[in-house]
Design a protein around this motif. Structure first.
Motif, short mmCIF file in Angstrom:
data_model
loop_
_atom_site.label_atom_id
_atom_site.label_comp_id
_atom_site.label_asym_id
_atom_site.label_seq_id
_atom_site.Cartn_x
_atom_site.Cartn_y
_atom_site.Cartn_z
N ASP A 327 0.82 -1.21 0.00
CA ASP A 327 0.00 0.00 0.00
C ASP A 327 0.86 1.27 0.00
O ASP A 327 2.09 1.21 -0.10
CB ASP A 327 -0.97 -0.02 1.18
N ASN A 329 1.48 3.27 2.43
CA ASN A 329 2.37 3.32 3.59
C ASN A 329 3.71 2.69 3.24
O ASN A 329 4.78 3.21 3.60
CB ASN A 329 1.75 2.59 4.79
N GLN A 377 1.19 11.80 2.43
CA GLN A 377 0.93 12.31 3.78
C GLN A 377 -0.39 13.07 3.86
O GLN A 377 -0.90 13.31 4.96
CB GLN A 377 2.09 13.19 4.23
N THR A 380 -5.82 10.02 3.92
CA THR A 380 -6.29 9.51 5.20
C THR A 380 -5.64 8.15 5.44
O THR A 380 -5.11 7.53 4.51
CB THR A 380 -7.82 9.33 5.22
N LYS A 381 -5.70 7.69 6.68
CA LYS A 381 -5.13 6.39 7.03
C LYS A 381 -5.78 5.29 6.19
O LYS A 381 -5.09 4.38 5.70
CB LYS A 381 -5.35 6.12 8.52
N LYS A 382 -7.09 5.40 6.01
CA LYS A 382 -7.83 4.40 5.24
C LYS A 382 -7.40 4.40 3.78
O LYS A 382 -7.28 3.34 3.15
CB LYS A 382 -9.34 4.69 5.35
N GLU A 383 -7.15 5.58 3.22
CA GLU A 383 -6.73 5.68 1.81
C GLU A 383 -5.33 5.12 1.60
O GLU A 383 -5.06 4.48 0.58
CB GLU A 383 -6.79 7.15 1.37
N ARG A 384 -4.46 5.34 2.57
CA ARG A 384 -3.10 4.79 2.44
C ARG A 384 -3.13 3.26 2.44
O ARG A 384 -2.35 2.62 1.74
CB ARG A 384 -2.23 5.27 3.61
N GLU A 385 -4.03 2.72 3.25
CA GLU A 385 -4.08 1.26 3.39
C GLU A 385 -4.89 0.60 2.28
O GLU A 385 -4.77 -0.61 2.07
CB GLU A 385 -4.68 0.91 4.75
#
Length: 451
Positions: A327, A329, A377, A380-385
């Motif tokens: 992903d 990240n 950066q 969102t956390k969800k989009e990165r994953e």
């Protein structure tokens, strides 16, 4: 580093040996071009003449082996001579086993980077030994304070004494190290704007007191053949065991590296770059020669990659790739790892054929990497994953607005993310391999150069 001389060598050899056999006429033409390149690179004139003489003697009358072109044969001859002048094999530093005291005495002129190099050596050997930094430069303003600050950053004790002469400071430092079980003493001596008798007498006295295992001279690689002349002058007074080339990453010419060993008869041991305290590496003549002739430095690149990717991290990444869970990240980690390896331009300089790459394209790629970091950066956390979420037009627009980038930048990131994902699938067994970097190792080996 070494970009200018690498580009010059590649252009000269490619132009002259486009096709056909090695003839004396072509050799002379090539040697004239190489002479200009070496002189422009600020290589010592005696080194230039002997280098060209050796190449000519070895090249004339050479038979072309089936499957190897005249260009490849001539490159191999040039490569061997470059290795010879750089110092052939890696010089091993005499460091005794843990618990047995070793002493490294550093010398050099002012501005060579000696004090920072002392701290870099302490960091390099910390873990193998228990270092003690000794502040024996009592003349330069703030030299002692600088070493203390660097010592704190490394986590190494610094020994200093006010109102005492350097020889007495060193003597007390040795006794202190022995009493505290500190088994690696690194002495930072005073530098001068130029070589003078007082400096050398002091250095000789410190050497007699400390009985060093290594006396290493730190020289600025940006000074070209002057670095070799400085090393030669120091050998008249103390028995140097090695040279450290500082600011090597900024040296596009390579004049110092090609001149030192031949002029001063002292091997290059380390090269340093920048102010970061982990930027010190052993000097490998064969690897530097590969860079100069445009073959890159594959081994160092792989070592740097393995240093940034622990085995556990690599195995974790491999599992994510196998299960199609790579992903943004992970991509961000890759970009940050490239930065830790010296940045995209430094990584690129170690790839075969780097000298042929247009600098403007390199600059474009660097800007792209910076943009990608900002864009990721801004997710969102969800989009990165969940990379597929970015296919949503409204999400793309929001990310573009939040990162201050254009919509096309987001789309380009997605494309490069997919390409990176495919490249990462070349990593197997949790180990960073040359193939992961997109290198054709067979093609490299066919050049006649051994890796």
């Amino acid at each position: 580093m070494l970009e200018a001389i690498a580009k010059g060598f590649d252009n000269a050899i490619t132009l002259i040996f486009k096709k056909g056999l090695i003839t004396e006429g072509k050799i002379n033409e090539a040697l004239e071009e190489l002479k200009k390149i070496l002189v422009d690179a600020d290589v010592n004139y005696e080194v230039v003449n002997e280098f060209l003489k050796n190449v000519k003697e070895k090249a004339i009358g050479q038979q072309i082996v089936k499957g190897i072109s005249a260009r490849e044969k001539f490159i191999k001859i040039v490569y061997d001579e470059i290795v010879y002048f750089l110092g052939e094999g890696k010089k091993e530093v005499k460091i005794k086993s843990k618990g047995n005291r070793s002493v490294i005495l550093l010398a050099g002129l002012q501005g060579s980077g000696k004090t920072t190099t002392a701290a870099k050596l302490a960091k390099l050997y910390k873990g193998q030994k228990f270092p003690l930094l000794v502040a024996a430069d009592i003349y330069r303003p703030a030299a002692i304070e600088q070493l203390k600050i660097l010592g704190q950053q490394v986590g190494v004790e610094v020994f200093s004494q006010s109102k005492k002469t350097p020889d007495k400071i060193v003597k007390e430092a040795i006794n202190y190290a022995d009493s505290k079980g500190l088994d690696l003493v690194i002495i930072d001596t005073a530098g001068r704007l130029q070589i003078d008798k007082n400096l050398m007498d002091e250095l000789k006295l410190i050497s007699q007191i400390s009985k060093p295992d290594e006396i290493l001279l730190v020289v600025d690689s940006m000074t070209g053949q002057v670095a070799a002349d400085v090393a030669f002058e120091f050998t008249k007074y103390v028995k140097l065991t090695g040279v450290i080339l500082s600011k090597f990453d900024s040296d596009a010419k390579g004049g110092a590296a090609l001149s030192v060993k031949h002029v001063a008869k002292v091997p290059i041991v380390f090269v340093t770059s920048g102010e970061q305290l982990d930027k010190i590496e052993y000097f490998y003549p064969d690897r530097v020669a590969q860079r100069i002739i445009g073959m890159g430095d594959v081994l160092t690149l792989v070592e740097k990659a393995e240093k940034e990717f622990s085995l556990a991290e690599a195995e974790k990444l491999a599992k994510k790739i196998e299960t199609n869970k790579f992903d943004y990240n992970d991509m961000l980690v890759q970009l940050e790892s490239i930065a830790k390896m010296g940045g995209f331009d430094q990584v690129l300089s170690m790839l075969p054929g780097a000298a042929k790459i247009n600098q403007s394209k390199v600059d474009t790629q660097i800007r792209k990497f910076i943009n990608y970091k900002v864009i990721i950066q801004s997710m969102t956390k969800k989009e990165r994953e969940n990379p597929l979420l970015i296919n949503n037009p409204s999400r793309r627009r929001r990310i573009a607005k939040g990162s201050g980038k254009k919509l096309i930048d987001i789309i380009q990131l997605q494309r490069d993310f997919d390409n990176m994902k495919k490249m990462m699938q070349k990593m197997k067994g949790g180990k960073i391999k040359p193939e992961m970097l997109g290198l054709d190792m067979e093609a490299l080996k066919n050049s006649g150069i051994q890796f």
